[in-house]
Enzyme design. Sequence first.
Site, short mmCIF file in Angstrom:
data_model
loop_
_atom_site.label_atom_id
_atom_site.label_comp_id
_atom_site.label_asym_id
_atom_site.label_seq_id
_atom_site.Cartn_x
_atom_site.Cartn_y
_atom_site.Cartn_z
N GLY A 23 0.83 -1.21 0.00
CA GLY A 23 0.00 0.00 0.00
C GLY A 23 0.86 1.25 0.00
CG ASP A 77 1.00 -1.09 10.52
OD1 ASP A 77 -0.15 -1.09 10.01
OD2 ASP A 77 1.97 -0.50 10.01
CE LYS A 122 -3.90 0.13 8.16
NZ LYS A 122 -3.14 1.22 7.53
NE ARG A 164 -3.09 -6.12 9.08
CZ ARG A 164 -2.03 -5.36 8.82
NH1 ARG A 164 -1.86 -4.22 9.44
NH2 ARG A 164 -1.14 -5.76 7.93
C1 S3P Z 1 2.39 3.36 6.43
C2 S3P Z 1 1.28 3.92 6.95
C3 S3P Z 1 0.21 3.13 7.57
C4 S3P Z 1 0.65 1.72 7.94
C5 S3P Z 1 1.46 1.08 6.87
C6 S3P Z 1 2.68 1.92 6.53
C7 S3P Z 1 3.40 4.25 5.80
O1 S3P Z 1 -0.88 3.05 6.65
O2 S3P Z 1 -0.47 0.91 8.23
O3 S3P Z 1 1.91 -0.20 7.29
O4 S3P Z 1 4.55 3.82 5.58
O5 S3P Z 1 3.04 5.40 5.49
P1 S3P Z 1 -1.95 4.24 6.54
O6 S3P Z 1 -1.20 5.46 6.22
O7 S3P Z 1 -2.87 3.88 5.41
O8 S3P Z 1 -2.65 4.27 7.86
#
Ligand code: S3P
Length: 418
Positions: free
Chosen positions: A89, A305, A332, A336
């Site tokens: 993501g 997380d 996620k 989750r």
């Molecule tokens: C992340 C932000 C988080 C986290 C992901 C890593 C990042 O997601 O859950 O594992 O590196 O910016 P969200 O920004 O969608 O909450």
Amino acid sequence: MKFISARERFEGEFTLPGDKSVTHRAVMLNSAAEGEATVTNALIGEDCLSTCACMRALGAKIDLDGTTMRVRGVERFRAGRELDCGNSGTTIRLLTGLVSGKGIDANLFGDESLSSRPMARVARPLGLLGANIQTTDGHAPIFVAPAELQGREIITEVASAQVKSAILLAGLSANGKTTVIEPVKSRDHTERMLAAMGAKIGVDGNRVTVEKSRLSPVDVCVPSDISSAAYFMALGALKGKTLCKNVGINPTRTGILTAFDRLGVKYTLQNRRVSGGEETADILVEKSPMQAIELGGDVVPAMIDELPLLALLCAFAEGESRIYDAKELKVKESDRIKTTAELINALGGECIPTEDGFIVRGKKKLSGGKVNSYLDHRIAMTAAVGLIASEKGGEIADEQCCAISFPDFFDKIEAGTR
Ligand code: S3P
């Protein structure tokens, strides 16, 4: 399938892999800066390798030597590339923002899990800056076409560092000022790294402003990931004593320590120091009886997380715990809320999924059993902690997915004393 035996005691000193969020940003931003940089203690996990592959496709040169990466960046990206973001993501969302004002077209896509996650949350605000982005019904694949961006103020609905970062990275190529205002401050690694690379950026609480900027390369020494350390910290709290070395304790990431305070987990931060703009410490955690907690609000983004692991810890606490304000867990790598509840229940605990979190009836123990990772790395690692601390141990199906963020997780688990 991986068999995990229950253990009487879990004790040891652990050096955990580099932070996933910081590694992604170090690779991506240095790839967009003219010149060379070295990233040490980088996470060589599948997600960060997806970022490396995308940045190479766009024209950067990246060499790996153990956990050291040498990145030679380019200001002008190659057009017309197919960018495979795998399961990540962070890769797809940040990169969509970064390329949207670069005057190129690109097609960003990923695996089945990534293709089911919401992308309108980045496409919409980037569209407000004038970006030309087409999602597939709000999902990946995402097609980006050249556009001239104009900065403006954007108020985000969710506290998401991925959304915030996508907007800020687009803002680097936009005319005028681009401001992001978040409901709650999410992790701020992008802001810190952009400042270190000479970008024009200002931070005022939950409000961040960038202006069109050229980036200078920056060497990054990546701290160990508190999200990976959390499994070993939890094992210390449940089964003995663990020391996790050189862990990043950026205040936007330390919600797990706030949760430990409330649960009654004994820990100390030793050897605190600052490295590359990020504070680190060695975290010593000792076996502690735990009490039920209520947790929601501003602390949630700072441990987003770690919430599956926290729910598991609540199963070992005394009394009924409630975790709320965590609807984001639904989008996620797996849902989750559902997968965590199913995991805890399969281990013999009692976890009731709610609209925005969990209710966990703590019985101070779990029996163990056969569980599933749902191909979600954080669920696989939470399962391993639950089985080690359970009465009879058990098996995890599809455990290999932990390579997304922690390739040698099970070797490190073996190293804890029996
Ligand atoms: C992340 C932000 C988080 C986290 C992901 C890593 C990042 O997601 O859950 O594992 O590196 O910016 P969200 O920004 O969608 O909450």
